[in-house]
Design a protein around this motif. Structure first.
Motif, mmCIF file in Angstrom:
data_model
loop_
_atom_site.group_PDB
_atom_site.id
_atom_site.type_symbol
_atom_site.label_atom_id
_atom_site.label_comp_id
_atom_site.label_asym_id
_atom_site.label_seq_id
_atom_site.Cartn_x
_atom_site.Cartn_y
_atom_site.Cartn_z
ATOM 1 N N GLN A 134 -1.953 0.014 -1.562
ATOM 2 C CA GLN A 134 -2.048 -1.283 -2.239
ATOM 3 C C GLN A 134 -3.034 -2.206 -1.523
ATOM 4 O OE1 GLN A 134 1.894 -3.073 -2.612
ATOM 5 N NE2 GLN A 134 2.719 -1.137 -3.321
ATOM 6 N N ALA A 135 -2.937 -2.232 -0.207
ATOM 7 C CA ALA A 135 -3.761 -3.177 0.560
ATOM 8 C C ALA A 135 -5.234 -2.781 0.559
ATOM 9 C CB ALA A 135 -3.247 -3.283 1.994
ATOM 10 N N LEU A 136 -5.492 -1.480 0.594
ATOM 11 C CA LEU A 136 -6.871 -1.046 0.839
ATOM 12 C C LEU A 136 -7.635 -0.587 -0.388
ATOM 13 C CD1 LEU A 136 -6.713 1.000 4.134
ATOM 14 C CD2 LEU A 136 -6.975 -1.450 3.768
ATOM 15 N N ASP B 176 0.986 5.262 4.705
ATOM 16 C CA ASP B 176 1.713 4.333 5.575
ATOM 17 C C ASP B 176 2.079 5.026 6.888
ATOM 18 O OD1 ASP B 176 1.470 2.993 3.187
ATOM 19 O OD2 ASP B 176 3.584 2.487 2.970
ATOM 20 N N THR C 7 2.138 -6.025 5.063
ATOM 21 C CA THR C 7 0.872 -5.679 4.415
ATOM 22 C C THR C 7 0.588 -4.178 4.438
ATOM 23 O OG1 THR C 7 0.158 -7.744 5.415
ATOM 24 C CG2 THR C 7 -1.530 -6.444 4.269
ATOM 25 N N TYR C 8 0.831 -3.550 5.566
ATOM 26 C CA TYR C 8 0.571 -2.116 5.707
ATOM 27 C C TYR C 8 1.879 -1.327 5.879
ATOM 28 C CZ TYR C 8 -4.023 -4.138 6.447
ATOM 29 O OH TYR C 8 -5.176 -4.865 6.295
ATOM 30 N N GLY C 9 2.988 -1.943 5.492
ATOM 31 C CA GLY C 9 4.266 -1.230 5.506
ATOM 32 C C GLY C 9 4.920 -1.079 6.870
ATOM 33 N N GLN C 10 4.416 -1.798 7.880
ATOM 34 C CA GLN C 10 4.848 -1.557 9.257
ATOM 35 C C GLN C 10 5.962 -2.501 9.723
ATOM 36 O OE1 GLN C 10 3.013 1.104 10.846
ATOM 37 N NE2 GLN C 10 2.305 1.220 8.727
ATOM 38 N N PHE D 156 1.088 -5.506 -5.455
ATOM 39 C CA PHE D 156 -0.082 -5.198 -6.283
ATOM 40 C C PHE D 156 -0.944 -6.427 -6.550
ATOM 41 C CE2 PHE D 156 3.626 -2.755 -8.059
ATOM 42 C CZ PHE D 156 3.553 -1.811 -7.073
ATOM 43 N N ARG E 226 12.422 -3.188 -1.090
ATOM 44 C CA ARG E 226 12.945 -1.894 -1.553
ATOM 45 C C ARG E 226 14.441 -1.993 -1.832
ATOM 46 N NH1 ARG E 226 7.874 0.316 -2.205
ATOM 47 N NH2 ARG E 226 7.004 1.201 -0.319
ATOM 48 N N SER F 87 0.319 2.654 -6.896
ATOM 49 C CA SER F 87 1.010 3.408 -5.851
ATOM 50 C C SER F 87 2.010 2.509 -5.147
ATOM 51 C CB SER F 87 -0.015 3.906 -4.833
ATOM 52 O OG SER F 87 0.645 4.303 -3.652
ATOM 53 N N PRO F 88 3.189 3.019 -4.802
ATOM 54 C CA PRO F 88 4.115 2.217 -3.996
ATOM 55 C C PRO F 88 3.720 2.137 -2.512
ATOM 56 C CG PRO F 88 5.117 4.331 -4.560
ATOM 57 C CD PRO F 88 3.773 4.288 -5.237
ATOM 58 N N SER F 89 2.702 2.863 -2.090
ATOM 59 C CA SER F 89 2.273 2.782 -0.688
ATOM 60 C C SER F 89 1.675 1.412 -0.392
ATOM 61 C CB SER F 89 1.219 3.857 -0.405
ATOM 62 O OG SER F 89 0.461 3.513 0.741
ATOM 63 N N ARG F 90 2.188 0.764 0.668
ATOM 64 C CA ARG F 90 1.637 -0.547 1.040
ATOM 65 C C ARG F 90 0.177 -0.427 1.460
ATOM 66 N NH1 ARG F 90 6.021 -3.343 -0.962
ATOM 67 N NH2 ARG F 90 7.756 -3.490 0.464
ATOM 68 N N VAL F 91 -0.136 0.650 2.184
ATOM 69 C CA VAL F 91 -1.520 0.811 2.659
ATOM 70 C C VAL F 91 -2.452 1.042 1.473
ATOM 71 C CG1 VAL F 91 -3.057 2.303 4.003
ATOM 72 C CG2 VAL F 91 -0.883 1.540 4.989
ATOM 73 N N TRP G 199 -1.099 5.434 9.005
ATOM 74 C CA TRP G 199 -1.436 4.122 9.571
ATOM 75 C C TRP G 199 -0.622 3.885 10.847
ATOM 76 C CZ3 TRP G 199 -4.933 0.370 7.779
ATOM 77 C CH2 TRP G 199 -4.876 -0.862 8.439
#
Lengths: 310, 310
Positions: B305-307, B265, A222-225, A253, A302, B299-303, B268
């Motif tokens: 996307q999530a927020l 990300d 969810t947060y890329g972690q 998305f 990815r 954006s490809p950023s998961r954060v 975070w």
């Protein structure tokens, strides 16, 4: 594009890791689309052919709750099986266990919650009440010679209660193991874990004599972690890591991007670290891309994005 | 959705990390769209307001090579500046340095390659030849009191030569530092690094008396490894990490998904680990989402996307 990572043997990590594939169950359960049973059977066949040795196939919860997996009995009849591969099935209660036994299932998983709110919402029970429900399931499954995995959800936090105290996750996890589970999978259901949290939780289990050999980790991206969390877990000796081919279960998305760690991204890292998995990465990537095409949308993995169709 | 990660203080990591923001330069340079100069100026202003203290603004290479940054002089005239924030500018040669000096730039970056093929393709020079080009640039910049960063590309591998031998990356990196660079940023230009490779490279630098205090890391998320690689670098004491807001520079599902690690990300993870950054994550996420809207794609950023927007 590279097809395989460079391998740099890395001290202090396990030599070999078992990738526990959850795509057909946890992944498809969280996709909007209802996938035809033949596609599911083909997916499972492809995953086994790619070298995965544990593939969670489906769930025997009531179809009302999970319409995506309402075809569980059909699938268990139709899917190909490969020698040496385990195909665990989620089982919620004794009725589910009866069905599993009738269907010849040999590996089951039960699923509990570390937090009261999620236990209530997901199982309509308290944390203590869920244990009463699981106890006879695990006992009978063990008598029948089944292998039992215990899932523990919300190990790091949940949306209602905030961060889950580490001692609470350890206590509930130990209770699940005490019922007779062979393995405990620590779920980061909403993707809120970061690597230090993972290390602290595994250290707390180890301090209570639950070493990494009885634990698996289950991260959501969810947060890329998810992959950084996995690295922290490997550094603590974890040798079973859950992942979902193509990142099934999290559409990029979408309103709630709560996808599982993609198996392809995990295997890329493991092979790069010199950790053996027995997985054929190219065949796996092909499977992730094939499944994304069945779902009619790009894979959030990815590695699948980078390698597929080029 | 959570707005901030839970913080779990994590032993063995730096207390504080400087996030070196490369979005306006490395990010926008690799986007298909040409972004108007006012939007770039606003982006830089927003990033500084979000607490970033180093923001690479643009590049003074010939516009023919990088049309996306052809407005460099205009931008340097128009962009807002905040006290205590550095705005480095990429400079390829002495002519670029002249322009930088005339424009009042105080921080520059030069960019070399660890491999012969990329040096030839990117700079039309050999690895040794690039050093001859950089030497007078760095010497004069230092005389003028500028701060100089050296970028080293292809530190882990390149598409033509395969894996870059660690001793080769260390040798070229030391040569760049010997010219007088204040800091060396180790670039994983094509995203092929995995965490053990990162650890091995940093150990090899340390064995040659180049400790983590003179190094920065720069990862691309092509294969999803950027954040795990960053964790490995933090565990080796690295305190400067490059990232690009919103993952600028890599459109998801594009032909070549070679995006930078997304700053959101990264922050975070750092905040989750209890590592201070001085960055206001909410303001940063808003910036990443705002910029994605300017580019007309998610954006490809998961954060992000999530927020964003929820």
């Amino acid at each position: 594009m590279m097809r395989e990572p460079y391998t740099v043997p890395t001290p202090g990590l396990p030599e070999r890791v078992t990738v526990y594939e959850v795509g057909p169950r946890d992944g498809l359960q969280n996709e909007a689309a209802i996938v035809p049973v033949e596609v599911k059977a083909e997916l499972i066949g492809r995953l086994a052919a790619a070298g995965l040795t544990t593939i969670e196939a489906t769930s025997l919860v009531h179809p009302k709750w999970v319409p995506q997996l309402a075809d569980a009995e059909q699938l268990l009849g139709a899917m190909p099986r490969r020698a040496g591969v385990r195909y665990p099935v989620l089982v919620p209660n004794e009725r589910g266990l009866d069905r599993a036994l009738a269907l010849g299932v040999t590996d089951i998983a039960i699923f509990g919650s570390a937090t009261e709110t999620f236990a209530q919402r997901n199982l309509n029970r308290s944390v203590a009440g869920q244990m009463e429900m699981f106890a006879p399931v695990v006992a009978r499954a063990r008598q029948e010679g089944m292998r039992v995995r215990g899932y523990l959800s919300m190990c790091y936090g949940d949306p209602w209660e905030g961060p889950t105290p580490i001692e609470r996750t350890v206590a509930v996890g130990r209770d699940l193991l005490a019922l007779g589970c062979d393995e405990l999978s620590l779920g980061d259901t909403t993707g809120v874990a970061t690597p230090g949290h993972v290390a602290a939780l595994l250290d707390a289990f180890a301090a209570c004599d639950v070493g990494p050999g009885r634990l698996a980790v289950h991260f959501h991206d969810t947060y890329g972690q998810a992959l950084a969390n996995t690295l922290a877990a490997l550094q603590r000796g974890i040798t079973v890591v859950d992942a979902s081919t193509g990142g099934l279960g999290g559409c990029p998305f979408a309103e709630s991007a709560t996808g599982n760690l993609a198996t392809e991204d995990l295997v890329w890292m493991l092979h790069g670290l010199g950790v053996q998995t027995g997985v054929d990465l190219a065949a796996l990537v092909e499977t992730g891309a094939w499944m994304a095409a069945r779902l009619g949308r790009p894979s959030p993995s990815r590695v699948v994005q980078a390698l597929s169709g080029k």
